[in-house]
Design a protein around this motif. Structure first.
Motif, short mmCIF file in Angstrom:
data_model
loop_
_atom_site.label_atom_id
_atom_site.label_comp_id
_atom_site.label_asym_id
_atom_site.label_seq_id
_atom_site.Cartn_x
_atom_site.Cartn_y
_atom_site.Cartn_z
N LEU A 61 0.85 -1.19 0.00
CA LEU A 61 0.00 0.00 0.00
C LEU A 61 0.88 1.24 0.00
O LEU A 61 1.84 1.34 0.76
N VAL A 62 0.58 2.17 -0.88
CA VAL A 62 1.38 3.38 -1.04
C VAL A 62 0.63 4.56 -0.45
O VAL A 62 -0.57 4.70 -0.63
N ARG A 63 1.37 5.41 0.26
CA ARG A 63 0.74 6.58 0.87
C ARG A 63 0.20 7.51 -0.21
O ARG A 63 0.71 7.51 -1.33
N PRO A 64 -0.85 8.29 0.11
CA PRO A 64 -1.43 9.21 -0.86
C PRO A 64 -0.39 10.22 -1.36
O PRO A 64 0.47 10.65 -0.60
N ILE A 65 -0.49 10.59 -2.62
CA ILE A 65 0.46 11.54 -3.21
C ILE A 65 0.18 12.95 -2.69
O ILE A 65 1.09 13.67 -2.31
N ALA A 66 -1.09 13.34 -2.67
CA ALA A 66 -1.46 14.70 -2.26
C ALA A 66 -1.30 14.86 -0.75
O ALA A 66 -1.80 14.05 0.01
N GLU A 67 -0.59 15.88 -0.35
CA GLU A 67 -0.37 16.16 1.08
C GLU A 67 -1.68 16.37 1.83
O GLU A 67 -1.82 16.00 2.98
N ASP A 68 -2.67 16.99 1.17
CA ASP A 68 -3.94 17.30 1.83
C ASP A 68 -4.87 16.09 1.90
O ASP A 68 -5.96 16.17 2.43
N LYS A 69 -4.45 14.95 1.39
CA LYS A 69 -5.28 13.75 1.40
C LYS A 69 -4.66 12.70 2.32
O LYS A 69 -4.70 11.51 2.05
N GLU A 70 -4.08 13.11 3.43
CA GLU A 70 -3.35 12.24 4.34
C GLU A 70 -4.15 11.03 4.79
O GLU A 70 -3.63 9.95 4.95
N GLY A 71 -5.46 11.18 5.00
CA GLY A 71 -6.25 10.08 5.52
C GLY A 71 -6.93 9.24 4.45
O GLY A 71 -7.64 8.31 4.76
N ASP A 72 -6.71 9.57 3.18
CA ASP A 72 -7.39 8.86 2.09
C ASP A 72 -6.54 7.72 1.54
O ASP A 72 -5.41 7.94 1.10
N TYR A 73 -7.10 6.51 1.58
CA TYR A 73 -6.41 5.35 1.05
C TYR A 73 -7.40 4.54 0.22
O TYR A 73 -8.59 4.50 0.52
N ASP A 74 -6.88 3.88 -0.77
CA ASP A 74 -7.68 2.96 -1.57
C ASP A 74 -7.35 1.56 -1.07
O ASP A 74 -6.33 0.99 -1.43
N VAL A 75 -8.21 1.04 -0.21
CA VAL A 75 -8.00 -0.29 0.37
C VAL A 75 -9.10 -1.22 -0.14
O VAL A 75 -10.28 -0.94 0.05
N ASP A 76 -8.68 -2.29 -0.79
CA ASP A 76 -9.64 -3.28 -1.29
C ASP A 76 -9.89 -4.32 -0.21
O ASP A 76 -8.94 -4.89 0.34
N LEU A 77 -11.16 -4.53 0.09
CA LEU A 77 -11.54 -5.47 1.15
C LEU A 77 -12.50 -6.52 0.63
O LEU A 77 -13.25 -6.27 -0.32
N VAL A 78 -12.50 -7.66 1.27
CA VAL A 78 -13.45 -8.74 0.97
C VAL A 78 -14.32 -8.91 2.19
O VAL A 78 -13.83 -8.93 3.33
N VAL A 79 -15.63 -9.00 1.99
CA VAL A 79 -16.56 -9.23 3.09
C VAL A 79 -17.17 -10.60 2.92
O VAL A 79 -17.66 -10.95 1.86
#
Length: 79
Positions: A61-79
């Motif tokens: 998982l790579v940290r967000p590029i934009a500094e202002d998007k610190e809490g935004d991640y694209d995490v794929d999950l299976v339920v």
């Protein structure tokens, strides 16, 4: 320092700058487990399991590029 050692150091530092921290990883895990608990508590008969796939499961998982998007991640999950 040899050229090979210098390149290895540069690559390691670059990878470290792209990776998310252990704290961020734990926050993500805690968040999706909380969602699973919430969904599981909606009905007594539900046995919800949520687990990551993709980059989160692979540990890439790579940290967000934009500094202002610190809490935004694209995490794929299976339920």
């Amino acid at each position: 320092m040899e050229k090979k050692e210098l390149l290895n150091k540069i690559y390691c530092e670059l990878a470290d700058s792209l990776n998310i921290s252990d704290t961020m990883t734990q926050e993500i895990i805690s968040s999706y487990k909380s969602v699973g608990s919430y969904l599981g508590n909606l009905e007594e008969n539900l046995n919800i399991h949520i687990y990551p796939q993709g980059s989160m499961a692979l540990g890439t998982l790579v940290r967000p590029i934009a500094e202002d998007k610190e809490g935004d991640y694209d995490v794929d999950l299976v339920v």
